[in-house]
Each structure stands twice: as C-alpha cells, then as structure tokens.
Motif scaffolding. Structure first.
Motif, mmCIF file in Angstrom:
data_model
loop_
_atom_site.group_PDB
_atom_site.id
_atom_site.type_symbol
_atom_site.label_atom_id
_atom_site.label_comp_id
_atom_site.label_asym_id
_atom_site.label_seq_id
_atom_site.Cartn_x
_atom_site.Cartn_y
_atom_site.Cartn_z
ATOM 1 N N HIS A 5 0.835 -1.207 0.000
ATOM 2 C CA HIS A 5 0.000 0.000 0.000
ATOM 3 C C HIS A 5 0.872 1.259 0.000
ATOM 4 O O HIS A 5 0.579 2.226 -0.686
ATOM 5 N N GLU A 6 1.965 1.210 0.783
ATOM 6 C CA GLU A 6 2.816 2.403 0.886
ATOM 7 C C GLU A 6 3.401 2.767 -0.479
ATOM 8 O O GLU A 6 3.349 3.930 -0.908
ATOM 9 N N VAL A 7 3.943 1.771 -1.175
ATOM 10 C CA VAL A 7 4.552 2.023 -2.493
ATOM 11 C C VAL A 7 3.476 2.455 -3.488
ATOM 12 O O VAL A 7 3.662 3.396 -4.267
ATOM 13 N N LEU A 8 2.328 1.801 -3.441
ATOM 14 C CA LEU A 8 1.239 2.140 -4.366
ATOM 15 C C LEU A 8 0.838 3.607 -4.194
ATOM 16 O O LEU A 8 0.725 4.359 -5.177
ATOM 17 N N GLY A 9 0.633 4.010 -2.943
ATOM 18 C CA GLY A 9 0.222 5.390 -2.676
ATOM 19 C C GLY A 9 1.249 6.388 -3.158
ATOM 20 O O GLY A 9 0.902 7.429 -3.727
ATOM 21 N N LYS A 10 2.538 6.063 -2.992
ATOM 22 C CA LYS A 10 3.597 7.001 -3.412
ATOM 23 C C LYS A 10 3.661 7.108 -4.934
ATOM 24 O O LYS A 10 3.776 8.190 -5.483
ATOM 25 N N LEU A 11 3.603 5.955 -5.614
ATOM 26 C CA LEU A 11 3.820 5.981 -7.062
ATOM 27 C C LEU A 11 2.613 6.477 -7.852
ATOM 28 O O LEU A 11 2.757 6.962 -8.965
ATOM 29 N N LEU A 12 1.413 6.351 -7.272
ATOM 30 C CA LEU A 12 0.233 6.828 -8.020
ATOM 31 C C LEU A 12 -0.119 8.281 -7.682
ATOM 32 O O LEU A 12 -0.964 8.879 -8.356
ATOM 33 N N ALA A 13 0.537 8.841 -6.670
ATOM 34 C CA ALA A 13 0.182 10.201 -6.224
ATOM 35 C C ALA A 13 0.275 11.180 -7.382
ATOM 36 O O ALA A 13 1.258 11.189 -8.128
ATOM 37 N N GLY A 14 -0.767 11.977 -7.555
ATOM 38 C CA GLY A 14 -0.745 13.035 -8.570
ATOM 39 C C GLY A 14 -1.190 12.571 -9.954
ATOM 40 O O GLY A 14 -1.256 13.377 -10.879
ATOM 41 N N ILE A 15 -1.494 11.284 -10.133
ATOM 42 C CA ILE A 15 -1.930 10.823 -11.466
ATOM 43 C C ILE A 15 -3.438 11.058 -11.602
ATOM 44 O O ILE A 15 -4.235 10.518 -10.822
ATOM 45 N N ALA A 25 -8.829 8.111 -6.376
ATOM 46 C CA ALA A 25 -9.507 7.192 -5.441
ATOM 47 C C ALA A 25 -8.563 6.076 -5.005
ATOM 48 O O ALA A 25 -8.518 5.708 -3.822
ATOM 49 N N VAL A 26 -7.799 5.532 -5.940
ATOM 50 C CA VAL A 26 -6.890 4.426 -5.599
ATOM 51 C C VAL A 26 -5.774 4.945 -4.688
ATOM 52 O O VAL A 26 -5.389 4.293 -3.707
ATOM 53 N N THR A 27 -5.268 6.138 -4.998
ATOM 54 C CA THR A 27 -4.211 6.723 -4.164
ATOM 55 C C THR A 27 -4.730 6.941 -2.742
ATOM 56 O O THR A 27 -4.061 6.597 -1.758
ATOM 57 N N ALA A 28 -5.948 7.491 -2.640
ATOM 58 C CA ALA A 28 -6.509 7.751 -1.302
ATOM 59 C C ALA A 28 -6.761 6.439 -0.563
ATOM 60 O O ALA A 28 -6.544 6.354 0.655
#
Ligand code: FAD
Length: 284
Positions: free
Chosen positions: A76-86, A91-94
């Motif tokens: 989850h941590e990596v997912l949130g970092k890499l999708l941030a701002g796309i 919704a997925v980032t949050a």
C-alpha cells in the motif's frame, strides 16, 4: 494460541514455482497482516506458505501512457507514493494512503487486500471497482484477465486454484475520489466506504465497500445520477439526496457498527466523495 507444528515457507522464484507449491496446498503469504492473525479468529494456520516477493515483476508498478500495471506484491505504501498526482486515480491513491496505519501499509499488499475473502472493509476494492480495474489471475501457463467486478462475484472459486498476479488500471478516467468513515481517525476498519469516478464518457461510476460482505457498484445511484442534467448531480448535496432515495444496501452487522448505521452514513459519504470529484473536474 499458536500450536507447535512445524511449518514450511517456500520463496518462489517464478509463478510456476508458486503455482506448484499452491497445488501442494501451500497458502500464498503476502504481507501476512491478515493471514498471521488466523488463529486469533479461531482458524487453523496453514501448514505451508509460499511467498511471491521474489517473483520477478510482482513488486513492480509499470506506468505507461494508457495503462498502469501493478504487481500483486506491491505494498500500500509504495502504491500510494507511485500513483500520487496521477489524474483519474485519486480514489486508488486515497485508498492506499488512508487504509489501516503506516506500519500495516508498509507490508500489506495489493494482492492481499484483494484476496482476503473474509474481509469486508478492504479500501482498494471500491476504489478499483469505481475505475473498472482489470485483475490478472494465473492458474496455469495462460494468465486470465477479468474485470474486478467479475472477480469479486466469484472470488472464492477463482482463487481456489489461482494466484492473483497483477492489477491493470486503464488511464481513461478523468477524475475519481474516495471517502471512508472509520470510527476513530486511524487504525479502525472503515464502517463504510464510497468511491466515485468520472469516466471518459463523463458518466459517474460509484462503488461501496464495507456495508455488505463484498464491495459492489451502486448501479441504482449511477442511473439516478445519469438522469440528472449534464448526466450528473450539480452538487454534493444533490448527490446525497439521490443516494438517500436509492439506498438499496443490506447493511452487515459487525463489531465496529450495526448494519443500519453503515447504510445510514452512505449519503454523507456520497456527498463528500462527489464534492471532491466535482472539484477535481472543475480544476482540470
Ligand atoms: C490493524 C489493522 C487495520 C487494518 N485496516 C485496514 C483498512 O483500514 N483498510 C484496508 O483496506 N485494510 C485494512 N487492514 C487489512 C489489511 O489491509 C489486510 O490485512 C491486507 O490487505 C492483507 O494484505 P497482506 O498482504 O498482509 O495479505 P496476507 O495476510 O499475506 O494474505 C491475506 C490473504 O490473501 C491471500 N493472498 C495474498 N496475496 C495473494 C495473491 N497474490 N493471490 C492469491 N491469494 C493471495 C492469502 O493467502 C491470504 O488468504 C487492516 C489490517 C490490520 C491488521
């Protein structure tokens, strides 16, 4: 209490190795944040485990112009970092950055969140339903790709002989948002979750998690939205009022909340998520 049985762990170097271990009865061990608490839930811990962490590609996120491919072992941590701002994937980032707490997010994986069949409050599920993500499973040499809604409709059977390997996000949504209600600010499972997305055709998809046993699209509300002028409600307030009129959920009773309460908070979550979505769309 833990028993004294010896257990085995295979670190698979390929999907084929993981499938072979699976066929011999090993359980997939991802972050272990759910599985390792089986005994606390009165279940027997499996005898054998197979880890996917060393399988090439499964800890990677591949960002391309038209789609994003996420390996099942991504945390989850990596997912949130890499999708941030796309754009389109808010919704997925949050969901990735808001679930659980930092320690859990550091180890809990995308595959684990999607494959825990007895966990109703998974944040990624409604977020991925709203953006209509594709799930890749592998049971033999040929991967099977299917929409996440079809995966959830038949999840136990599909996972009986397969491994979830990847999640594919098409980058055709214009905006999305995710609203969740934990009873305290952090650490609790969410009582209810609403994710919304604005598609390229400017239609709104809505998905709800934690209210019933499995997350699902809220199609009656989607229809009510599309009957509005411009195909969507003009404000969060209107969205909430439509949500109150077509609340067809059967709330599940659980430790954190009764079913009626989960149903009752849905219009407020629809308002919050739609306000965020309308704001994102206006800012584009
Ligand atoms: C204190 C706490 C708070 C939490 N709060 C939240 C929250 O707010 N929101 C939220 O979404 N989640 C929350 N969770 C749940 C957490 O996200 C899950 O525990 C996690 O998603 C499971 O992921 P994992 O990688 O640890 O899976 P594991 O525990 O390793 O596995 C879980 C299950 O999935 C199976 N599995 C795992 N990967 C695969 C795969 N690739 N293919 C097939 N089967 C697989 C395993 O065999 C097992 O049955 C919380 C957990 C804890 C402990």
């Amino acid at each position: 209490m833990f028993d004294n049985l010896e257990r085995s762990l295979t670190v698979a170097g390929s999907i084929e190795e993981a499938l072979a271990a699976r066929k011999q009865g090993a359980a997939i061990l991802a972050g272990g944040t759910w599985l390792m608490r089986d005994e606390r839930r009165g279940l027997t811990l499996p005898q054998a485990f197979v880890s996917l962490h060393a399988v090439p590609g499964l800890k990677a996120i591949d960002i391309e112009d038209h789609q994003i491919t996420i390996g099942a072992a991504v945390t989850h941590e990596v997912l949130g970092k890499l999708l941030a701002g796309i754009a389109g994937l808010e919704a997925v980032t949050a969901a990735a950055t808001g679930a659980a707490n930092p320690a859990i997010r550091r180890v809990a994986t995308v595959g684990g969140n999607l494959c825990t069949t007895d966990f109703a409050a998974a944040d990624l599920l409604p977020a991925l339903l709203a953006i209509d993500a594709i799930v890749e499973l592998q049971a033999d040499h040929v991967p099977l790709c299917l929409p996440i809604a079809s995966f959830l409709a038949n999840r136990r059977d599909l996972l009986a002989g397969a491994i979830l390997t990847r999640v594919i996000l098409c980058r055709d949504n214009l905006a999305s948002a995710h609203a969740r209600l934990p009873l305290r600010r952090a650490g609790d499972y969410p009582v209810a979750i609403v994710s919304v997305a604005l598609t390229a055709e400017r239609q709104i998809r809505i998905a709800v998690g934690s209210v019933e046993h499995v997350a699902r699209r809220w199609t009656t509300l989607e229809e009510a939205f599309s009957a509005e002028r411009d195909g969507r409600p003009a404000s969060g307030e209107i969205a909430a009022s439509l949500a109150a009129q077509c609340n067809d959920f059967e709330g599940r009773d659980g430790i954190e909340a009764d079913g009626w309460y989960r149903r009752q908070v849905l219009p407020a979550l629809v308002r919050r998520s739609m306000e965020a979505l309308l704001q994102e769309d206006a800012a584009r």
